[in-house]
Design a protein around this motif. Structure first.
Motif, short mmCIF file in Angstrom:
data_model
loop_
_atom_site.label_atom_id
_atom_site.label_comp_id
_atom_site.label_asym_id
_atom_site.label_seq_id
_atom_site.Cartn_x
_atom_site.Cartn_y
_atom_site.Cartn_z
N ALA A 30 0.84 -1.63 0.46
CA ALA A 30 0.00 0.17 0.15
C ALA A 30 0.79 1.34 -0.34
O ALA A 30 1.88 1.36 0.46
N SER A 31 0.53 2.38 -0.61
CA SER A 31 1.01 3.40 -0.02
C SER A 31 1.07 4.35 0.27
O SER A 31 1.35 5.98 0.57
N ILE A 32 -0.27 4.01 1.13
CA ILE A 32 -0.31 5.36 2.83
C ILE A 32 0.06 3.63 3.78
O ILE A 32 0.43 2.79 3.77
N GLY A 33 0.41 4.41 5.18
CA GLY A 33 0.61 3.69 6.33
C GLY A 33 -0.71 3.04 7.00
O GLY A 33 -2.03 3.25 7.02
N ILE A 34 -0.53 1.38 7.11
CA ILE A 34 -1.92 0.77 7.37
C ILE A 34 -1.08 0.10 9.00
O ILE A 34 0.42 0.02 8.94
N PHE A 35 -1.48 0.49 9.69
CA PHE A 35 -2.16 -0.32 11.41
C PHE A 35 -2.87 -0.88 11.59
O PHE A 35 -3.96 -0.48 11.92
N LEU A 36 -2.54 -2.14 12.95
CA LEU A 36 -3.12 -2.30 13.66
C LEU A 36 -3.59 -2.71 15.23
O LEU A 36 -1.77 -2.52 15.59
N GLU A 48 5.56 -1.61 6.53
CA GLU A 48 6.75 -1.44 5.99
C GLU A 48 6.25 0.69 5.36
O GLU A 48 6.60 1.20 5.76
N ARG A 49 5.30 0.55 4.73
CA ARG A 49 5.30 2.34 4.62
C ARG A 49 4.66 2.99 5.73
O ARG A 49 5.72 4.26 5.93
N LEU A 50 3.88 2.96 6.45
CA LEU A 50 4.07 3.27 8.21
C LEU A 50 5.11 3.13 8.58
O LEU A 50 5.93 4.53 9.48
N ARG A 51 6.11 2.38 8.32
CA ARG A 51 7.44 2.33 9.99
C ARG A 51 8.21 3.53 8.36
O ARG A 51 9.39 4.35 9.47
N ARG A 52 8.13 3.65 7.03
CA ARG A 52 9.41 4.83 6.33
C ARG A 52 8.77 6.38 7.64
O ARG A 52 9.63 7.14 7.06
N ILE A 53 7.77 6.88 7.23
CA ILE A 53 6.50 7.36 7.47
C ILE A 53 7.71 7.89 8.66
O ILE A 53 8.11 9.16 9.13
N ALA A 54 6.89 7.15 10.03
CA ALA A 54 7.54 7.95 10.75
C ALA A 54 8.70 7.18 11.06
O ALA A 54 9.30 8.20 12.60
N GLY A 55 9.62 6.58 10.77
CA GLY A 55 11.50 6.59 10.26
C GLY A 55 11.83 5.66 11.94
O GLY A 55 12.06 6.09 12.44
N LEU A 56 10.79 4.64 11.55
CA LEU A 56 10.32 4.10 13.12
C LEU A 56 11.88 2.55 12.19
O LEU A 56 12.43 3.00 11.20
N PRO A 57 12.70 1.45 13.38
CA PRO A 57 13.37 0.95 13.06
C PRO A 57 12.48 -0.63 12.36
O PRO A 57 11.94 -0.87 12.55
N VAL A 58 13.84 -1.24 11.25
CA VAL A 58 13.25 -2.24 10.81
C VAL A 58 12.13 -3.50 11.37
O VAL A 58 11.27 -3.60 11.00
N ILE A 128 -5.39 4.18 9.09
CA ILE A 128 -4.65 4.43 7.96
C ILE A 128 -3.60 5.79 8.81
O ILE A 128 -4.40 7.13 8.94
N VAL A 129 -2.16 5.61 7.86
CA VAL A 129 -1.83 7.15 8.06
C VAL A 129 -1.13 7.90 6.56
O VAL A 129 -0.66 6.68 5.61
#
Length: 388
Positions: A30-36, A48-58, A128-129
């Motif tokens: 997805a091109s947007i951040g998604i979380f549960l 992965e998209r949300l991890r990159r937006i927030a700059g979180l570790p792998v 969604i983020v």
């Protein structure tokens, strides 16, 4: 066209493990951040998209992972709102910022919705983020530009008024002074027609690509004074919305000066005409004085006719002096100054004045004697004595 019933392929209601697997599968690309998250709001999964937006570790820490990336200024209010939403089992929607490990900020729009089975309690949240940093940067640039506009407009000596939908959005101090508006009471946000007659701003020409032509209008201020104003209107964006900017200039003094200049031009025309008439009149006087001088030697010196001809000569000289004054008005001659004996000039003036006065008025002369000569224009001194 063919159709296939895929109802049996969907997870049964309440099977959140299957929902989680489906979300994980779909959100990976997805091109947007998604979380549960679980019912208490602890993060179970993020893509992965949300991890990159927030700059979180792998491999982010589960639980509060995305909340750990919140900007310090946003952390407490966002966490409080998120906890309130999960406790009340209601939706969550908020704009906030992530601070990434490199120190950069990313603006996001986050929305989360409770997962329910029928009318039962929430079984968790899916969220969604969206990264809205470009939009926010554009808004910040727009606000900065508008702030610069306000600063420059307040310093402008010209009246500047911005309005939209017949409401005043902005007016600078020069505008309040020009239009006679009291700044002690709020002006912005009020209808235009609280301060201006409709015909004053009605039907101003607007030009999209070039400055619109100026229009002259007359305005009666609240204190009753009448001013002439030159108005120019142009479309602008103000607070992100289309509006109309009006530039006003007080031209009252300019119109007064223009009127004075027009009258001066008319006087110059009259002066030129007077000069032409004076030249023609001077030709007539030359003939009168010439023939009078020729007639005097042929007359008896003490005769009555001789005296009359002498008066004709004196009157002709006075007329010649008046012609000189007319030429001076027409800027075609300059007054010539010469040594004068005021006592002699005064006697001649009184002699002329006695001839003009009715018999019921008598003049008595009292001139002590000879006076010291003065340097002056004889015609002007003669006129001065007559006016006295």
């Amino acid at each position: 066209m063919t159709a296939q019933d895929v109802t049996t392929a969907l997870p049964p209601p309440g099977d959140f493990s299957t929902v989680e697997a489906l979300v994980r599968t779909l959100s990976g690309q997805a091109s947007i951040g998604i979380f549960l998250s679980d019912p208490e709001g602890r993060t179970l999964y993020l893509n992965e998209r949300l991890r990159r937006i927030a700059g979180l570790p792998v491999v982010p820490t589960p639980g509060e992972c995305w909340r750990n990336a919140l900007a310090p200024e946003d952390h407490d209010p966002i966490c409080s709102e998120w906890s309130g939403a999960t406790n009340a089992e209601r939706s969550f929607s908020r704009e906030f910022r992530f601070r990434r490990p490199d120190g950069s900020l990313r603006w996001v729009m986050a929305e989360a919705f409770p997962l329910r089975s029928g009318g039962g309690p929430s079984g968790g949240y899916v969220g969604i983020v969206r990264d809205i940093t470009p939009r926010q940067l554009a808004l910040d640039a727009l606000h900065a530009s508008e702030e610069r506009y306000r600063t420059l407009a307040q310093q402008s000596p010209h009246a500047i008024l911005v309005h939209a939908d017949s409401a005043i959005l902005f007016i600078n101090e020069a505008g309040a002074r020009l239009f006679g508006l009291a700044t002690a009471h709020p002006i912005e946000g009020r209808p235009l027609w609280d301060f201006f007659p409709k015909e004053f701003l009605h039907d101003l020409p607007l030009a999209e690509a070039a400055p619109s032509p100026s229009v002259e209008r007359q305005l009666v201020r609240p204190d009753g004074t009448v001013i002439d104003v030159e108005l120019t209107a142009a479309p602008v964006m103000f607070d992100g919305h289309p509006a109309v900017q009006i530039l006003g200039t007080d031209i009252t003094e300019r119109k007064v000066i223009a009127g004075q200049l027009h009258r001066a031009k008319k006087m110059a025309t009259v002066a030129t005409l007077a000069g032409g008439i004076a030249h023609e009149f001077n030709n007539c006087l030359t003939a009168i004085m010439g023939f009078s001088d020729l007639a005097l030697p042929s007359l008896v010196p003490d005769s009555r006719v001789h005296g009359h001809i002498q008066q004709v000569v004196l009157a002709s000289k006075r007329a010649r002096d008046l012609v000189t004054q007319m030429l001076m008005v027409g800027r075609q001659a300059d007054g010539a100054k010469q040594p004068l004996s005021l006592d002699i000039l005064l006697k001649e003036t009184l002699r002329v004045l006695k001839m003009k006065l009715p018999e019921s008025i008598s003049l008595r002369e009292w001139i002590p004697g000879a006076t010291n000569p003065v340097l002056a224009d004889p015609s002007q001194i003669h006129e001065l004595c007559l006016n006295l």
